[in-house]
Design a protein around this motif. Structure first.
Motif, PDB file in Angstrom:
ATOM      1  N   ALA A 154       0.844  -1.211   0.000  1.00 27.62           N
ATOM      2  CA  ALA A 154       0.000   0.000   0.000  1.00 27.62           C
ATOM      3  C   ALA A 154       0.875   1.256   0.000  1.00 27.62           C
ATOM      4  O   ALA A 154       0.570   2.250  -0.669  1.00 27.62           O
ATOM      5  N   LEU A 157       2.137   1.879  -3.504  1.00 22.97           N
ATOM      6  CA  LEU A 157       1.070   2.439  -4.349  1.00 22.97           C
ATOM      7  C   LEU A 157       0.910   3.938  -4.056  1.00 22.97           C
ATOM      8  O   LEU A 157       0.823   4.758  -4.964  1.00 22.97           O
ATOM      9  N   LYS A 158       0.926   4.266  -2.773  1.00 23.62           N
ATOM     10  CA  LYS A 158       0.804   5.672  -2.374  1.00 23.62           C
ATOM     11  C   LYS A 158       1.988   6.472  -2.922  1.00 23.62           C
ATOM     12  O   LYS A 158       1.822   7.566  -3.451  1.00 23.62           O
ATOM     13  N   ASN A 163      -4.245   6.399  -5.797  1.00 22.70           N
ATOM     14  CA  ASN A 163      -5.214   6.588  -4.725  1.00 22.70           C
ATOM     15  C   ASN A 163      -5.340   5.295  -3.886  1.00 22.70           C
ATOM     16  O   ASN A 163      -5.585   4.228  -4.441  1.00 22.70           O
ATOM     17  N   ILE A 164      -5.136   5.395  -2.569  1.00 25.56           N
ATOM     18  CA  ILE A 164      -5.254   4.188  -1.736  1.00 25.56           C
ATOM     19  C   ILE A 164      -6.452   4.265  -0.780  1.00 25.56           C
ATOM     20  O   ILE A 164      -6.528   3.529   0.203  1.00 25.56           O
ATOM     21  N   GLU A 165      -7.374   5.135  -1.100  1.00 25.70           N
ATOM     22  CA  GLU A 165      -8.606   5.218  -0.316  1.00 25.70           C
ATOM     23  C   GLU A 165      -9.308   3.850  -0.378  1.00 25.70           C
ATOM     24  O   GLU A 165      -9.389   3.242  -1.461  1.00 25.70           O
ATOM     25  N   ILE A 167      -8.316   1.025   0.487  1.00 25.99           N
ATOM     26  CA  ILE A 167      -7.417   0.012  -0.079  1.00 25.99           C
ATOM     27  C   ILE A 167      -7.603  -1.368   0.593  1.00 25.99           C
ATOM     28  O   ILE A 167      -7.336  -2.400  -0.019  1.00 25.99           O
ATOM     29  N   GLU A 168      -8.087  -1.374   1.838  1.00 29.05           N
ATOM     30  CA  GLU A 168      -8.307  -2.651   2.545  1.00 29.05           C
ATOM     31  C   GLU A 168      -9.242  -3.560   1.750  1.00 29.05           C
ATOM     32  O   GLU A 168      -9.132  -4.780   1.824  1.00 29.05           O
ATOM     33  N   ARG A 170      -9.630  -3.183  -1.625  1.00 25.33           N
ATOM     34  CA  ARG A 170      -9.264  -3.225  -3.047  1.00 25.33           C
ATOM     35  C   ARG A 170      -7.924  -3.892  -3.326  1.00 25.33           C
ATOM     36  O   ARG A 170      -7.567  -4.109  -4.479  1.00 25.33           O
ATOM     37  N   LEU A 171      -7.176  -4.179  -2.271  1.00 31.18           N
ATOM     38  CA  LEU A 171      -5.873  -4.833  -2.455  1.00 31.18           C
ATOM     39  C   LEU A 171      -5.980  -6.255  -1.909  1.00 31.18           C
ATOM     40  O   LEU A 171      -6.045  -6.456  -0.697  1.00 31.18           O
TER      41      LEU A 171
END
Ligand SMILES: [Mg+2]
Length: 300
Positions: A154, A157-158, A163-165, A167-168, A170-171
């Motif tokens: 994460a 990616l940041k 965008n890691i909004e 992310i829990e 989406r990853l």
């Protein structure tokens, strides 16, 4: 004399180059052609999404939907060599004259997460993700990095300005119980465990199929991005020796999907396409063809 020395020197250098020749790594890190291919893939994908714009309506959270599907739109993306460039690790292996091992790789993931200089994006990927998000389409990342590296991944990616909004959700990384989860799913689907569909879920490269199906429960997935065939479909190989032919068949069988909703990025560095462990370097030449040219030349 000088000429002779030069010839000898060239012969020596020529030999050593022939021995090492990290051509694929060199191509990956330095060629314009590699970058052009990545940009071509992501430009084409962005164009395909843009075409949807007129059909898209937005939900309460801004999520995109299209007529006929109640689920929000998503795309599934692999990470390594699809979004994140890890060629630095491959070059490390060459410089150290070693091959992949888990400890080194875990070290690389840590190093990459804390060093901006090791955070590199596959050309076009970050801009493409922005286009998708601008349309309200959710990018989901399914990677075979292990779940233990979630925070590090994460962070990368940041660092790449992705965008890691949320992310829990989406990853989705590889879990130790991946195979057990896949077997459970096969049971729930009522599939014969020996059927090719069941095998592709349980034995498919990195068991990504089970994780893709989790995403289908919630989203209407409209495109897939990856650098190996397993990023697109669960594929299994009955016979290790037939591996390349089966991969070729899989790619050809799906010929209408490439550039339509399947988008592949070039990766000559490593992958399941590589020679099986049983295939020695000398035999790799036997596996390839000169299309009969050598024989024709000799008979002439
Ligand atoms: Mg990959």
């Amino acid at each position: 004399m000088k000429k002779l020395v030069l010839v000898l020197w060239l012969a020596l250098v020529g030999t050593s180059v022939a021995e090492v020749q990290p051509l694929s790594e060199f191509w990956y890190q330095t060629s314009g052609e590699y970058r052009a291919l990545c940009l071509q893939t992501y430009n084409l994908a962005a164009h395909k999404l843009e075409v949807l714009r007129t059909f898209i309506s937005r939900g309460a959270e801004g999520e995109a939907k299209i007529p006929g599907s109640p689920k929000p739109l998503a795309i599934i993306m692999d990470l390594d060599e699809t979004v994140i460039d890890n060629s630095g690790y491959q070059v490390y292996l060459i410089k150290e004259k070693t091959s992949f091992n888990q400890d080194d790789w875990d070290g690389w993931l840590k190093y990459q997460s804390i060093n901006k200089g090791a955070q590199k994006a596959v050309p076009g990927s970050v801009e493409f993700i922005r286009v998708a998000e601008g349309l309200g389409i959710t990018p989901i990342f399914i990677s075979n990095r292990t779940h233990e590296s979630f925070e590090e991944t994460a962070k990368v990616l940041k660092g790449l300005d992705i965008n890691i909004e949320n992310i829990e959700e989406r990853l989705i990384l590889r879990r130790k119980d991946g195979k057990a989860r896949a077997q459970k799913l096969v049971k729930e689907m009522g599939l014969d465990p020996a059927s090719s569909k069941a095998l592709s879920i349980v034995e498919g490269e990195g068991e990504k199929e089970e994780r893709r199906r989790q995403v289908y429960d919630k989203y209407h997935v409209i495109a897939f991005f990856g650098d190996v065939l397993g990023d697109f479909e669960g594929i299994t190989f009955v016979d290790e020796d037939n591996k390349p032919q089966e991969r070729v068949q899989m790619a050809l069988r799906n010929k209408h999907r490439w550039g339509t909703d399947w988008f592949i990025l070039p990766n000559p560095l490593y992958g399941s396409w590589g020679p099986p462990h049983s295939l020695k370097a000398e035999r790799m030449v036997d596996e390839m063809s000169d299309f009969g040219f050598g024989d024709w030349l000799k008979k002439k």
